[in-house]
Design a protein around this motif. Structure first.
Motif, PDB file in Angstrom:
ATOM      1  N   TRP A  84       3.898   1.621  -1.268  1.00 39.50           N
ATOM      2  CA  TRP A  84       4.454   1.787  -2.609  1.00 39.50           C
ATOM      3  C   TRP A  84       3.374   2.255  -3.584  1.00 39.50           C
ATOM      4  N   PHE A  85       2.164   1.720  -3.460  1.00 36.49           N
ATOM      5  CA  PHE A  85       1.069   2.167  -4.319  1.00 36.49           C
ATOM      6  C   PHE A  85       0.768   3.651  -4.101  1.00 36.49           C
ATOM      7  N   VAL A 118       2.783   5.965  -2.982  1.00 36.27           N
ATOM      8  CA  VAL A 118       3.888   6.764  -3.520  1.00 36.27           C
ATOM      9  C   VAL A 118       3.767   6.878  -5.036  1.00 36.27           C
ATOM     10  N   ARG A 119       3.440   5.792  -5.696  1.00 35.93           N
ATOM     11  CA  ARG A 119       3.324   5.802  -7.153  1.00 35.93           C
ATOM     12  C   ARG A 119       2.225   6.739  -7.641  1.00 35.93           C
ATOM     13  N   VAL A 120       1.103   6.743  -6.959  1.00 32.84           N
ATOM     14  CA  VAL A 120      -0.023   7.547  -7.445  1.00 32.84           C
ATOM     15  C   VAL A 120       0.046   9.008  -6.994  1.00 32.84           C
ATOM     16  N   SER A 121       0.890   9.326  -6.018  1.00 38.96           N
ATOM     17  CA  SER A 121       0.868  10.687  -5.480  1.00 38.96           C
ATOM     18  C   SER A 121       2.172  11.456  -5.618  1.00 38.96           C
ATOM     19  N   LEU A 122       3.308  10.790  -5.818  1.00 34.61           N
ATOM     20  CA  LEU A 122       4.586  11.509  -5.809  1.00 34.61           C
ATOM     21  C   LEU A 122       4.699  12.497  -6.965  1.00 34.61           C
ATOM     22  N   LEU A 123       4.494  12.028  -8.184  1.00 31.46           N
ATOM     23  CA  LEU A 123       4.626  12.922  -9.338  1.00 31.46           C
ATOM     24  C   LEU A 123       3.597  14.040  -9.314  1.00 31.46           C
ATOM     25  N   VAL A 155       3.636   7.851   4.297  1.00 28.68           N
ATOM     26  CA  VAL A 155       3.717   8.527   3.005  1.00 28.68           C
ATOM     27  C   VAL A 155       3.418  10.016   3.153  1.00 28.68           C
ATOM     28  N   GLN A 187       0.822  -1.199   0.000  1.00 35.24           N
ATOM     29  CA  GLN A 187       0.000   0.000   0.000  1.00 35.24           C
ATOM     30  C   GLN A 187       0.868   1.267   0.000  1.00 35.24           C
TER      31      GLN A 187
END
Length: 275
Positions: free
Chosen positions: A59-60, A62-67, A164, A57
């Motif tokens: 990692w998910f 981070v992937r959907v929110s970092l950029l 996160v 969760q």
């Protein structure tokens, strides 16, 4: 001819129903928050916490929110820098632009951008995932097997969202402050030493602690709201879509209210530094 009620005018019974629904939802969220918090502490202490689900969760998220977070932080830093720099130039206080930009971003901007990303990107994903599990009766199946859905589904997401949120807050602060530094110093409005010196003179370690506290609280609230709406979804795919919409709107409102309360408490309780 019988009297008709004008369309769109709320009746007393309708207002009473909405009030009762609001009280019920608030109670359910408070109960879920207590259960999830207790589940995180007890499962970690008893070595039965689902670390694999937590890592997945996190990692998910981070992937959907970092950029998106970085892409929002850059223009946010530009706007703050341009507005503050312009006013500072008008009143002859350009040397203090570093303090105003840095402290404003650290105390308010970074936690708010983080909360919007957590509530918008992460929260909507949590609601849609748990809502889909609910309408497919997967949550009921877990209960039948003797597995508590709060321990299995909510607790790992809650801890992942807290971690996160703390990390994203730092990313937003560094990105926005760096953008302001580049614009002010690169544009020749103020020297790098003056910009950094004013920020160091007025900033306090408690500013960073406030920002991280806000980020953690915002992540907690957004996750609880999203999880509660997802677990209570009904009515098929349309019910899941409605739950996602409700969770995002409610999270934004709660985060704005909590942000005002925390800011006012910080200003009243923590002495401000005078250069």
């Amino acid at each position: 001819m019988a009297a008709t009620t004008p369309i769109g005018r709320p009746t007393l019974a309708g207002l009473r129903t909405r009030f009762d629904e609001g009280v019920t939802t608030t109670g359910a969220m408070v109960e879920l928050a207590a259960q999830a918090s207790r589940a995180v502490v007890e499962d970690i202490a008893q070595r039965r916490f689902s670390w694999s689900e937590f890592l997945f969760q996190a990692w998910f998220m981070v992937r959907v929110s970092l950029l998106p977070t970085i892409l929002v932080a850059i223009p946010f830093g530009v706007i703050v820098s341009v507005q503050v720099g312009g006013i500072a130039q008008q009143i002859g206080a350009a040397s203090f632009s570093g303090a105003v930009n840095g402290i404003g971003v650290l105390r308010q901007g970074a936690p708010l951008v983080t909360s919007l990303m957590i509530a918008g990107a992460v929260g909507s994903a949590i609601t849609s995932d748990l809502g889909a599990r609910t309408i497919r009766e997967e949550v009921d199946a877990l209960r039948v097997m003797g597995i508590n859905p709060v321990n299995r589904l909510v607790a790992p997401r809650l801890l992942a969202a807290l971690v996160v949120a703390l990390l994203l807050n730092v990313v937003v602060a560094v990105t926005a402050i760096g953008t302001g530094f580049a614009l002010n110093v690169g544009g020749g409005q103020v020297s790098s030493g003056t910009y950094l010196g004013s920020f160091i003179s007025f900033a306090q370690p408690t500013d960073l602690l406030l920002a991280e506290l806000k980020a953690a609280i915002f992540g907690f609230i957004a996750t609880i709201v999203s999880a509660q709406k997802g677990l209570s979804a009904s009515g098929g795919p349309k019910g899941v879509a409605d739950a996602v919409n409700q969770s995002v709107v409610l999270s934004f409102i709660l985060l704005a209210i909590v942000n005002v309360a925390l800011t006012q408490a910080y200003v009243m309780l923590v002495p401000q530094r005078i250069a």
